[in-house]
Design a protein around this motif. Structure first.
Motif, mmCIF file in Angstrom:
data_model
loop_
_atom_site.group_PDB
_atom_site.id
_atom_site.type_symbol
_atom_site.label_atom_id
_atom_site.label_comp_id
_atom_site.label_asym_id
_atom_site.label_seq_id
_atom_site.Cartn_x
_atom_site.Cartn_y
_atom_site.Cartn_z
ATOM 1 N N UNK A 123 0.810 -1.161 -0.066
ATOM 2 C CA UNK A 123 0.127 0.217 -0.024
ATOM 3 C C UNK A 123 0.974 1.114 -0.103
ATOM 4 N N UNK A 124 1.796 1.187 0.858
ATOM 5 C CA UNK A 124 2.725 2.252 1.059
ATOM 6 C C UNK A 124 3.570 2.473 -0.326
ATOM 7 N N UNK A 125 4.041 1.447 -0.666
ATOM 8 C CA UNK A 125 5.142 1.513 -1.694
ATOM 9 C C UNK A 125 4.211 2.135 -3.001
ATOM 10 N N UNK A 126 3.101 1.505 -3.305
ATOM 11 C CA UNK A 126 2.476 2.431 -4.351
ATOM 12 C C UNK A 126 2.247 3.689 -4.154
ATOM 13 N N UNK A 127 1.614 3.893 -2.904
ATOM 14 C CA UNK A 127 1.500 5.405 -2.904
ATOM 15 C C UNK A 127 2.574 6.347 -3.139
ATOM 16 N N UNK A 141 13.039 2.524 2.870
ATOM 17 C CA UNK A 141 13.392 3.031 4.221
ATOM 18 C C UNK A 141 12.445 4.055 4.371
ATOM 19 N N UNK A 142 11.787 4.730 3.490
ATOM 20 C CA UNK A 142 10.678 5.701 3.786
ATOM 21 C C UNK A 142 9.582 4.854 4.291
ATOM 22 N N UNK A 186 9.409 1.929 5.516
ATOM 23 C CA UNK A 186 9.523 1.306 7.077
ATOM 24 C C UNK A 186 9.781 2.659 8.095
ATOM 25 N N UNK A 187 10.031 3.646 7.728
ATOM 26 C CA UNK A 187 9.860 4.873 8.514
ATOM 27 C C UNK A 187 8.343 5.003 8.930
ATOM 28 N N UNK A 188 7.702 5.130 7.873
ATOM 29 C CA UNK A 188 6.067 5.584 8.125
ATOM 30 C C UNK A 188 5.310 4.210 8.597
ATOM 31 N N UNK A 189 5.719 3.247 8.315
ATOM 32 C CA UNK A 189 5.322 1.956 9.158
ATOM 33 C C UNK A 189 5.248 2.102 10.581
ATOM 34 N N UNK A 190 6.400 2.547 10.949
ATOM 35 C CA UNK A 190 7.023 2.553 12.329
ATOM 36 C C UNK A 190 6.292 3.654 13.130
ATOM 37 N N UNK A 191 6.091 4.771 12.455
ATOM 38 C CA UNK A 191 5.484 6.021 12.968
ATOM 39 C C UNK A 191 4.060 5.574 13.367
ATOM 40 N N UNK A 192 3.358 4.817 12.194
ATOM 41 C CA UNK A 192 1.997 4.536 12.460
ATOM 42 C C UNK A 192 1.899 3.250 13.303
ATOM 43 N N UNK A 193 2.925 2.520 13.615
ATOM 44 C CA UNK A 193 2.716 1.310 14.331
ATOM 45 C C UNK A 193 2.355 0.203 13.549
ATOM 46 N N UNK A 194 2.624 -0.016 12.302
ATOM 47 C CA UNK A 194 2.065 -1.079 11.453
ATOM 48 C C UNK A 194 3.146 -1.799 11.034
ATOM 49 N N UNK A 233 2.362 8.722 3.532
ATOM 50 C CA UNK A 233 3.712 8.317 3.318
ATOM 51 C C UNK A 233 4.184 9.421 1.909
ATOM 52 N N UNK A 234 3.303 9.706 1.015
ATOM 53 C CA UNK A 234 3.875 10.607 0.273
ATOM 54 C C UNK A 234 3.921 12.016 0.576
#
Lengths: 264, 255, 656
Positions: free
Chosen positions: B102-106, B132-133, B135-143, B169-170
């Motif tokens: 999901x995040x990679x596509x966005x 890396x970006x 992973x960073x967002x996943x970590x921030x949101x806790x996913x 993420x974008x």
């Protein structure tokens, strides 16, 4: 002594390969109000769905009023007097508001009392009366939520399962809903409530069940549940979380999709 | 003190469905980096305002300007590329896709570099900086822990977080968050408030928050706009609007 | 005025036939959520059995009526419900459409197998005597029993069905069940029984319509009923699949207008020869453009769909490393063995068959790309293949261009047609898009492909070996095989790369949620045009290959029935993967070849088999191939685990 309205006996459940419940037991006595608590993805919704027959159990038994209803279709359980307000949208968006209410009230109130029950529903939730001929899909999210509650609050049932009761409702509507819950409580309906606002639900609950990762972490009087909830939920903080502290045990993924069973 | 030029400027927005007026003559501004709460009773027209800003509904009248540009009849995807992100009241995740995808596509869409030849030559694997970006967002949101799970296997509350992560993420300049806290418990809501606060502080992201959770609104917003029956009935700081009698009547039900 | 009436009145029975079918379609759609392409086939089945019993077996009319209409009609509906539609998740629009298509493809092929190829004539009427004139309108406009029966039937059916759906509790429950069977069950209603009843009512209507309309046709033939269906679909589209009265009026108008136009237009004009037969398709396209309700079909989603377990991830992504390695190596070995065998020992007849299978595989890859990856449904893939083949043929014949070079231009032409198709249907999705592509396919079938200037008539163009420049048609060489293998390998690799690449991810986002995809900035219109163009190009490549292999380019190779069958075949085998398309292509020709040895009566069995394949499809939308792969992988993994649990040093070393 009358048997409990609902009894889940060591129930396990799964969505395909994703297991959600592991031997959960919940008992709702006649006229009791049980709060079902736990973090996001702990399996609260799944317990509600198992109780109403939407999700089949993979192990354990479901009893409604002492009768084994394990594996019975949802409509049989509904006819046994168990109503379930699912989380999110619980209305038919292609039908009108009135058709939604008729569909629900006709069977329960009987054709003769239908008119009266409809009036009661509109009286209690005037926002619905204004839009009675509008398609339910054109209502706002909160109004749809209200409609799905109106369907079950007008005619008392043996047990009402409400999943994410006050989700998306404005504060004063939440007050209305809790007032209506008080009414059905007095009429003898047992309640099983999933709710995010913990203080609020514990104020009307007689007992509470706290779920953690698909298992029961606490079951007992509501008065002591608040501490347990704080204990179960608080260590879930992430590095950015308010509480900061991390538990020593390895963190297990959240969401109901986290454990892949070994069989498939 | 000079007020900065508004990032988003809504003027005279009006929209009706059939006979029922959902939004009538709504005007407000959101400055860059500001977070504004949009609150009001059920059916007040809050989600409709969001949809009009994002181009998913066409207003009957009124204008929406973003970064000084009139959005007019611009398609939703163009508005997204201008830097608006949105989460939805009814979740709109991609069921078969994993959370990480999901995040990679966005992120890919943001850099709009979909080229057929690159796909055919096998040159579109996720790059290290993208991963890396993400992973960073996943970590921030806790996913992080559900990164490899398809969205269809997640509960409603987690899906909302996926939407939030996908939207931020974008690095949008404006986030339209439509009831992000519903389905989350109190602690998670508190963490969500922290996340939104961090993003606002570190990335200068403006937030338009539609929400019923009084705690979240109070914790996140600089300013609140109250709607009832399609109209703006009050605006100001959260404390101010909550003190107004009209708001208390319409929203809290206190006479 | 008199003349106008004289032309219009004979149009009434046709119009009524369209109307009855259109009303039946709308009813089925609103009561079951399925756009039942098989409605015409059901009607045909009842009409066939009725006439067969009365004419060939001398049954009394009432007895045949009871069996064909009261028993067989609802019976068929119940069978469909029980074995097909009940198992489809209410959110899976593609599955519903494809399963409906499989009925349309399967039933007409099945009936001759059961009852023989009897050409049935003279269906008995159970209402008025068709040839007795009962009333005169004006001086010489006779109204005979056929007109009366048709009109009365149409009005009666319309009134009854509107009452059923709008005023009864059952109707309310049916409409609710379409949106969410689960939510209805929470109200204490047996949703399964409601849906089954809806199918029985729909089946009864189909049977009734078939039997009552049988006397209007001289013979009982499946194609007549399918033509009828096309006009009925157009009428139903005019009503946005919602309003039964509008559908009925539109149906009657289509029938009357086409006969009036037939009366007034000069028979030599192009209007008469090309436009008039295409009238229903033109109405369908116009309705799809104009009627706003068609843009919002199937938008109501099941709020409880999250109760369904998520679809299983593709096997290739989750299988263990050892098995993955074994499977990959196995694939290369099979490919090598196949190539060597084809070049050495495989008999000529089978080489031809497998060559054809490879050409089909390329066409099927276009469906994998469009439906499997992008989630769009096109019922015109055979047509697009034909566009490329005819372009190449015409260029070779008139411009003397090499057929392969012409084929390349043809592929561009097919891509252009596909792009136009996508552009003209940007606001449609799901069923609306399927209908638009179907209309396009029918338009090409009736107005373009049969034209003398395109195909040289129904016989088609023969490919001369001088057009090719390569010895592709040589009876003893393997040039065609090598060419086809290379083309197939390139196309398969291309589709795989697109699926794995950025565009594939965008398309998969679009398949998952259009609102969500637009919300992150995916340019949906462009993605759709692009994927249609790519898919059209692939279909064109396959069509050109197929034409060379068959040495002839004829309209019959590229008609809409084939388009429908292709979609059914590919999704049954597995639409999500490249292997699925190849296995479907090879499987199709192998089964067809094996059936050569079966009795004449079973010639239609291929389509029946694939329609039966839809049985597995409705339960496992990922396809047979993927399902079997998952089962075997699970078995292999279990076996591996068992081996490992025993202290066997030989296997322990396999773990890295």
């Amino acid at each position: 002594m009358t048997p409990p309205v609902l009894e889940l006996d060591a129930v396990s459940a799964a969505y395909g390969p994703y297991r959600a419940l592991f031997g959960v037991s919940v008992t709702v006595l006649e006229g009791a109000t049980v709060a079902l608590l736990g973090s996001n993805g702990a399996g609260k919704s799944t317990v509600a769905r198992v109780a109403s027959g939407l999700v089949p159990v993979t192990a354990g038994r479901v009893l409604a009023g002492g009768v084994d209803v394990t594996g019975k279709p949802a409509w049989r359980i509904a006819r046994a007097g168990i109503a379930h307000v699912p989380e999110g949208r619980g209305v038919f968006s292609t039908l009108s508001v009135e058709e939604n209410l008729v569909l629900s009230l006709r069977r329960r109130a009987g054709p003769r009392a239908l008119r009266h029950s409809l009036e009661q529903a509109y009286l209690r939730f005037p926002a619905l009366a204004e839009r009675r001929h509008a398609r339910a899909g054109t209502l706002s999210g909160g109004q749809q939520r209200l409609l799905s509650l109106a369907k079950v609050l007008v005619v008392p049932r043996k047990l009402l399962i409400a999943d994410e009761l006050s989700l998306g409702l404005a504060p004063h509507v939440v007050d209305d809903v809790y007032r209506a819950l008080g009414d059905v409580q007095r009429a003898g309906t047992a309640l099983l409530i999933v709710e995010q606002s913990i203080d609020r639900v514990l104020s009307i609950a007689t007992s509470a069940v706290v779920l953690d990762h698909g298992s029961v972490a606490y079951a007992g009087p509501a008065t002591e549940a608040a501490d347990v909830v704080a204990h179960v939920l608080a260590p879930r903080g992430r590095p950015q979380g308010a509480d900061g502290a991390m538990p020593a045990e390895p963190r297990v993924p959240r969401g109901r999709g986290w454990r892949r069973s070994q069989t498939t | 003190m000079t007020t900065p030029a508004p990032l988003l400027s809504v003027r005279g927005l009006t929209k009706s469905f059939g006979g029922a007026v959902a939004v009538s003559d709504v005007s407000f501004d959101v400055a860059a980096g500001e977070s504004v709460g949009l609150i009001g009773p059920n059916g007040a027209g809050k989600t409709t305002v969001c949809s009009c800003i994002f181009g998913q509904m066409r207003p009957d009248a009124g204008s929406v300007r973003f970064c000084g540009r009139e959005l007019g009849r611009l398609a939703t995807w163009r508005r997204a590329r201008l830097g608006i992100g949105r989460t939805y009241q009814r979740v709109e995740v991609f069921p078969e896709m994993t959370v990480r995808d999901h995040l990679l596509v966005a992120l890919r869409v943001r850099h709009h570099d979909a080229r057929l030849w690159r796909d055919l030559l096998g040159r579109s694997a996720p790059r290290a900086d993208e991963l890396a970006r993400v992973e960073e967002v996943l970590e921030i949101v806790g996913l992080s822990e559900v990164a490899e799970v398809p969205a269809a296997a997640l509960g409603l509350g987690t899906c909302r977080l996926v939407e939030l992560a996908r939207a931020i993420v974008a690095e949008p300049r404006l986030l339209l968050a439509d009831e992000p806290s519903s389905g989350l418990d109190e602690h998670e809501t508190r963490e969500l408030a922290a996340v939104l606060g961090t993003l606002q502080a570190t990335r200068g992201m403006a937030v338009l928050l539609v929400e019923h959770d009084v705690f979240l609104v109070d914790a996140v917003v600089d300013r609140a706009i109250v709607m009832d029956l399609g109209r703006v009935i009050a605006s100001g700081t959260f404390g101010e609007v909550m003190a107004e009698p009209a708001v208390r009547r319409a929203y809290l039900g206190v006479p | 005025m008199e003349q106008l009436l004289g032309f219009a009145v004979p149009g009434v029975p046709y119009g009524c036939a369209y109307a009855v079918f259109a009303v039946g379609l709308v009813l089925t759609y609103r009561a079951t959520g399925v756009f039942n392409f098989g409605f015409g086939a059901q009607a045909y089945a009842s009409a066939f059995v009725f006439t067969w019993l009365v004419e060939d077996h001398a049954w009394p009319t009432w007895g045949a009526f009871v069996l064909a209409v009261v028993v067989l009609g609802p019976g068929l509906g119940l069978v469909f419900d029980r074995f097909l539609f009940r198992r489809i998740a209410s959110t899976n629009t593609t599955a519903k459409i494809v399963t409906g298509l499989s009925l349309l493809v399967g039933i007409p092929a099945l009936l001759p197998m059961v009852f023989g190829n009897a050409n049935l004539v003279g269906a008995p009427s159970i209402m008025f005597n068709p040839n007795t004139v009962y009333v005169h309108l004006g001086a010489d406009v006779p109204v005979n029993g056929m007109y009366l029966s048709a009109a009365i039937l149409t009005v009666a059916m319309l009134v009854l069905l509107v009452l059923l759906l709008q005023t009864t509790t059952l109707g309310l429950e049916m409409r609710a069940a379409v949106e969410s069977r689960r939510l209805l069950e929470l109200e204490g209603v047996n949703a399964q029984r409601v849906t089954a009843t809806a199918w029985a009512v729909s089946g009864l209507m189909a049977g009734l319509a078939g039997v009552l309309l049988a006397p209007t046709e001289a013979t009982i033939q499946a194609p007549d009923y399918i033509t009828l269906m096309v006009a009925a679909i157009a009428a139903a589209a005019c009503a946005a699949l919602r309003s039964m009265p509008i559908a009925a009026v539109a149906g009657v108008l289509i029938g009357v207008v086409s006969l009036v136009a037939q009366g007034y237009l000069p028979t030599s004009s192009v209007w008469y020869s090309a436009v008039l037969p295409a009238l229903p398709f033109i109405v369908l396209v116009a309705a799809l453009w104009v009627v706003p309700g068609l843009r919002h079909l199937d938008e109501a989603t099941d709020p409880l769909s999250s109760v369904d377990p998520p679809p299983p991830p593709p096997v290739a992504r989750v299988r263990g490393r050892e098995i993955d390695r074994v499977v990959r190596t196995g694939w290369w070995l099979v490919l090598g063995a196949f190539a060597i065998s084809m070049l050495t020992w495989i008999p000529r007849a089978w080489e031809t068959v497998l060559n054809q299978g490879m050409a089909y595989s390329v066409i099927f890859l276009s469906i994998t790309l469009l439906t499997g990856i992008a989630g769009q449904l096109s019922l015109a893939q055979a047509t697009l293949a034909g566009v490329a083949a005819f372009t190449a043929g015409q260029l070779a014949m008139h411009a003397g261009l090499n057929f392969l070079a012409g084929g390349a231009l043809g592929v561009l032409a097919a891509a252009a047609v596909a792009m136009l198709l996508a552009l003209s249907s940007l606001r449609l999705r799901g069923l609306g898009l399927a209908l638009m592509t179907l209309a396009a396919a029918l338009l090409f079938d009736t107005a373009i492909f049969p034209a003398q200037s395109v195909s040289g008539g129904t016989g088609g163009l023969s490919i001369a070996s001088s057009w090719l420049g390569l010895p592709l048609l040589a009876p003893d060489g393997h040039a065609y095989f090598v060419l086809a293998l290379c083309v197939l390998a390139l196309c398969a690799a291309g589709v795989t790369m697109v699926q794995r690449g950025t565009i594939g991810r965008f398309l998969s986002a679009m398949r998952g949620s259009e609102i969500g995809a637009a919300g992150i900035g995916v340019n949906l219109p462009w993605q759709r045009v692009l994927v249609f163009a790519l898919s059209g190009a692939l279909a064109g490549v396959g069509g050109t290959l197929l034409a060379i292999q068959q040495t002839v380019i004829a309209p019959g190779q590229f008609n809409y029935q084939l388009s429908l069958a292709f979609v059914v075949i590919v999704v049954t085998a597995g639409v999500g993967t490249v292997e699925g398309a190849i296995q479907a292509g090879i499987g199709l020709v192998v089964i067809q070849e094996l059936l050569q040895y079966a009795p004449q009566r079973l010639q239609g069995l291929t389509f029946v088999l694939f329609a039966i394949g839809a049985l597995t499809y409705s339960a496992h939308p990922e396809g047979i191939v993927e399902l079997e792969k998952r089962r075997w992988t699970a078995r292999a993994e279990r076996a591996l685990a068992r081996l490992r649990s025993e202290p066997a040093p030989a296997t322990a070393s396999g773990r890295s």
